[in-house]
Design an enzyme around this catalytic site. Structure first.
Site, PDB file in Angstrom:
ATOM      1  CB  SER A 149      29.415 -97.738 -24.626  1.00  0.00           C
ATOM      2  OG  SER A 149      29.554 -97.676 -25.987  1.00  0.00           O
ATOM      3  CD  GLU A 244      31.777 -89.841 -24.609  1.00  0.00           C
ATOM      4  OE1 GLU A 244      31.097 -90.907 -25.489  1.00  0.00           O
ATOM      5  OE2 GLU A 244      31.566 -89.576 -23.909  1.00  0.00           O
TER       6      GLU A 244
END
Length: 303
Positions: A149, A244
């Site tokens: 991330s 995502e």
């Protein structure tokens, strides 16, 4: 009792949306969110076949995870959390599995979080840790830099800075569910908004507001490394789930890195949400992601 995989995934996504994604849209304090995330992370089982050792390097509290007494190869991992949450505790279980599967030493650290520490404090701290490792005699060829991330953002920004300052690059780079564009221009932020069980656009916006001083350009390559010059980057593994909101950050990196001549291994995992790798104890796609991490690391070790 064995649960049907489709039902298990459906229930997990529902739980994540209620327990994590929905609260991330609220105006909750970083202190509360950090404590809540550390509590939630306790559900992940930690490997018992590794050794944990607290260390301090370049003034930063860190943890060394070793699967065996002697490990020459190191994975230097930078945790995610939108720049304002996440810690050694939240990622310990996931990284203990990575250490066990790769049989490599893993180093991860509590770098400075925002809003208490703003850009470029986190990147400076990570750069100092990497430089100290080299000063201590660790060879760059024995280091794989990894991040998930926003940690992938910092990992890539670190490599761009090493390139700028003509320092030795690590042997490889691993970008897991990477958040690389703080201008938030990736289309998947919109078309996967309802599909991603873990991450919300609001959480990203909150993290950006905490992390960046107002006078900093969001398109600066050290802030949004998707806009950097990728020529000369080491072999890179990119992992992303099909659900995502950051899917296009990963796709854009792959396209641009290949154009720059980088050896890129891009992996898309069907039906997976943000940071799905941490759910490997329960989902086959996440287990496969850990195996792919190990394969990539072992190939670098052989090379």
């Amino acid at each position: 009792m064995k649960i049907d995989p489709a039902i298990k995934q459906f229930l997990t996504e529902k739980i994540l949306k209620v327990s994590f994604k929905a609260p991330s849209r609220m105006n909750l304090s970083p202190t509360f969110m950090r404590a809540a995330l550390e509590q939630m992370s306790k559900v992940f089982p930690q490997s018992k076949n590794v050794q944990l050792r607290p260390v301090r390097i370049a003034g930063i509290h860190a943890e060394e995870i070793k699967p065996q007494s002697k490990s020459t190869q190191m994975i230097f991992h930078i945790h995610g959390g939108a720049f304002f949450v996440g810690s050694i505790k939240t990622h310990r279980a996931f990284l203990s599995e990575v250490a066990e599967r790769t049989q490599m030493q893993v180093l991860h650290l509590n770098y400075p979080l925002s809003p208490e520490a703003r850009y470029p404090d986190a990147l400076d701290a990570i750069y100092d840790v990497y430089s100290t490792l080299l000063d201590q005699g660790v060879l760059a060829k024995d280091i794989i830099v990894s991040g998930d991330s926003c940690g992938a953002n910092l990992a890539l920004a670190l490599c761009l800075r090493l390139k700028q300052e003509d320092l030795e690059m690590p042997s490889g780079l691993m970008l897991l569910s990477p958040f690389l564009d703080l201008t938030l221009t990736s289309e998947s932020l919109r078309y996967n908004e309802k599909l991603d069980a873990l991450l919300s656009v609001e959480a990203l916006e909150t993290g950006i507001s905490f992390y960046l001083p107002k006078n900093i350009d969001k398109s600066d390559p050290f802030v949004s490394p998707i806009f950097g010059d990728f020529a000369g980057l080491p072999p890179t593994l990119v992992q992303v789930g099909s659900k995502e909101i950051l899917l296009d950050d990963a796709k854009r990196f792959e396209d641009k890195a290949k154009e720059a001549g980088v050896d890129v291994r891009y992996k898309l995992y069907t039906g997976m949400w943000h940071n799905f790798q941490m759910f490997s104890p329960w989902f086959e796609e996440a287990k496969k992601a850990i195996a792919d991490i190990a394969d990539f690391a072992h190939k670098l070790d052989k090379d």
